[in-house]
Design a protein around this motif. Sequence first.
Motif, PDB file in Angstrom:
ATOM      1  N   ASP A  46      35.098  39.847  41.987  1.00  0.00           N
ATOM      2  CA  ASP A  46      35.715  38.637  41.447  1.00  0.00           C
ATOM      3  C   ASP A  46      35.974  37.631  42.565  1.00  0.00           C
ATOM      4  OD1 ASP A  46      37.863  39.629  42.852  1.00  0.00           O
ATOM      5  OD2 ASP A  46      39.056  40.141  41.089  1.00  0.00           O
ATOM      6  N   ALA A  47      36.647  36.533  42.226  1.00  0.00           N
ATOM      7  CA  ALA A  47      36.879  35.472  43.203  1.00  0.00           C
ATOM      8  C   ALA A  47      37.716  35.951  44.380  1.00  0.00           C
ATOM      9  CB  ALA A  47      37.576  34.297  42.519  1.00  0.00           C
ATOM     10  N   ALA A  48      38.560  36.969  44.154  1.00  0.00           N
ATOM     11  CA  ALA A  48      39.404  37.489  45.231  1.00  0.00           C
ATOM     12  C   ALA A  48      38.704  38.569  46.049  1.00  0.00           C
ATOM     13  CB  ALA A  48      40.706  38.044  44.648  1.00  0.00           C
ATOM     14  N   GLY A  49      37.473  38.901  45.695  1.00  0.00           N
ATOM     15  CA  GLY A  49      36.734  39.922  46.433  1.00  0.00           C
ATOM     16  C   GLY A  49      36.976  41.330  45.948  1.00  0.00           C
ATOM     17  N   ASN A  50      37.692  41.492  44.839  1.00  0.00           N
ATOM     18  CA  ASN A  50      37.958  42.826  44.290  1.00  0.00           C
ATOM     19  C   ASN A  50      36.786  43.270  43.412  1.00  0.00           C
ATOM     20  OD1 ASN A  50      40.621  42.845  45.416  1.00  0.00           O
ATOM     21  ND2 ASN A  50      41.289  41.545  43.718  1.00  0.00           N
ATOM     22  N   THR A  51      36.522  44.567  43.393  1.00  0.00           N
ATOM     23  CA  THR A  51      35.475  45.120  42.545  1.00  0.00           C
ATOM     24  C   THR A  51      36.034  45.388  41.154  1.00  0.00           C
ATOM     25  OG1 THR A  51      34.398  46.159  44.460  1.00  0.00           O
ATOM     26  CG2 THR A  51      33.805  46.991  42.273  1.00  0.00           C
ATOM     27  N   VAL A  52      35.498  44.701  40.162  1.00  0.00           N
ATOM     28  CA  VAL A  52      35.982  44.825  38.782  1.00  0.00           C
ATOM     29  C   VAL A  52      34.780  44.897  37.847  1.00  0.00           C
ATOM     30  CG1 VAL A  52      38.137  43.576  39.273  1.00  0.00           C
ATOM     31  CG2 VAL A  52      36.102  42.313  38.502  1.00  0.00           C
ATOM     32  N   ARG A  53      35.030  45.280  36.611  1.00  0.00           N
ATOM     33  CA  ARG A  53      33.985  45.240  35.588  1.00  0.00           C
ATOM     34  C   ARG A  53      33.611  43.786  35.312  1.00  0.00           C
ATOM     35  NH1 ARG A  53      34.842  46.352  30.868  1.00  0.00           N
ATOM     36  NH2 ARG A  53      33.073  47.613  30.217  1.00  0.00           N
ATOM     37  N   GLU A  54      32.346  43.562  35.041  1.00  0.00           N
ATOM     38  CA  GLU A  54      31.884  42.196  34.814  1.00  0.00           C
ATOM     39  C   GLU A  54      32.603  41.548  33.638  1.00  0.00           C
ATOM     40  OE1 GLU A  54      27.616  39.784  34.569  1.00  0.00           O
ATOM     41  OE2 GLU A  54      27.695  41.955  34.215  1.00  0.00           O
ATOM     42  N   GLY A  55      32.888  42.337  32.599  1.00  0.00           N
ATOM     43  CA  GLY A  55      33.607  41.797  31.452  1.00  0.00           C
ATOM     44  C   GLY A  55      35.008  41.346  31.818  1.00  0.00           C
TER      45      GLY A  55
END
Length: 430
Positions: A46-55
């Motif tokens: 995401d914008a903060a550089g965290n790994t998240v699900r695309e949804g």
Amino acid sequence: MNEKAYNTELLNGAFACWSAASGRLAQRTRLKRYTYGDQWGDLVRDAAGNTVREGDAIAAAGRKPLTNNLIRRLVKTIVGRYRSLRPEWRKDFPADIDAANQLSELDARMLEEFLISGMAVQRVAHETRRGVTDLYVDNVSPARFFCNAFTDPRGTDIEMAGMMHDMSLAEVLSRFGGRDRRRMDALRRLFAATDAAAFPVAHESTDFFVAPQGRCRVFELWTLEAIETSRRNIADISFAWRCRWLAPDGFTLASYFSPWPHRSHPFVVKFYPLTDGEVHPFVEDVLDQQRFINRLIVLIDKVMGASAKGVLLFPVDQLPRGFSWEDVAARWSATDSIIPITGRSPVIPQQINTPTGDSGAYRLLDIEMKLFNEASGVSDALLGNDSGGNGGQALYESRVRNSTIALQDTFESFNAFITARDSKIKTLIG
């Protein structure tokens, strides 16, 4: 026949085979997610550089992760077409065996797996289950199957093959207890301790060695073994398939050479298309188009949500005396209503609608939909859609047959798998 009480080396080898297929199994999991509707589960930053699900990243950006699942429709269409063709391929097969194992249903589900993962595995064995001896055919999940790396599309270079079974304790005792009370008691103690046992391989994941709660993990392991014999200074080497049933700690529950007339293991294996040992399944070909279609739908939804739709510009100095803004809104949306205005200002109330059709997203979506059908090789005729024209039934059926040509390689490869399975069945029934 002498046999080790523990075969930890063989079990380690089976674990190595299963681990080596982790990339292929991860690909299967992803393609299965897309096929059954979970198409926003890929991990992104995401914008903060965290790994998240695309949804979750889409939702955090203020948009809805919408899905138009074309892959599922495509797979169902191909399976339906196969079911319509299947009777033509099986005219000479014994109907009683077909009905007893519900092969029609098994093969349809196996084809679905074949399209998603490119892997088809079935197990054919004449054995005793729950006191009943019969010929059994089972679909085997690729997540439970393991074999050595091979490159021959026919699987002739497979030298180790097997699968994980999750049995009830009663089934374990029935199969491997030998009607011996002391052996049954030993098996009870063995499987009561496997949850906390030190497994033969140091690893973090227990997916291979530990069964779900209340079940017993048992490994069926087949190896092609060389047997050297000598007589009068003449040495000879023959090959035979040998089966071992192992507990999670490597304890040998049973060991025997192939007891069936075909003298081989019970598995029928087909990986498609097998190129240098790699599998690239059918669904993989349309994955990118599906992703682009979903993104365009989200974009269109965002544009439509942000555009002006029936927004009323009402000058403040035109508001009649005694009217509230709620009164104006109610009368504006009502039919046959009248809103009085002073008429002193040159600006009168007006409604704004922002056109969204010229954004180009609709045109791009149409292109991606056509590319999806072209990449899959499935035409409108095969999908049952109106392909235009008034050519009549004969022309339409001709278009359906022609569209099947693009799937001919897939069907023929799967048919080769079915033929190999049927050949193994006919060997067992004599």
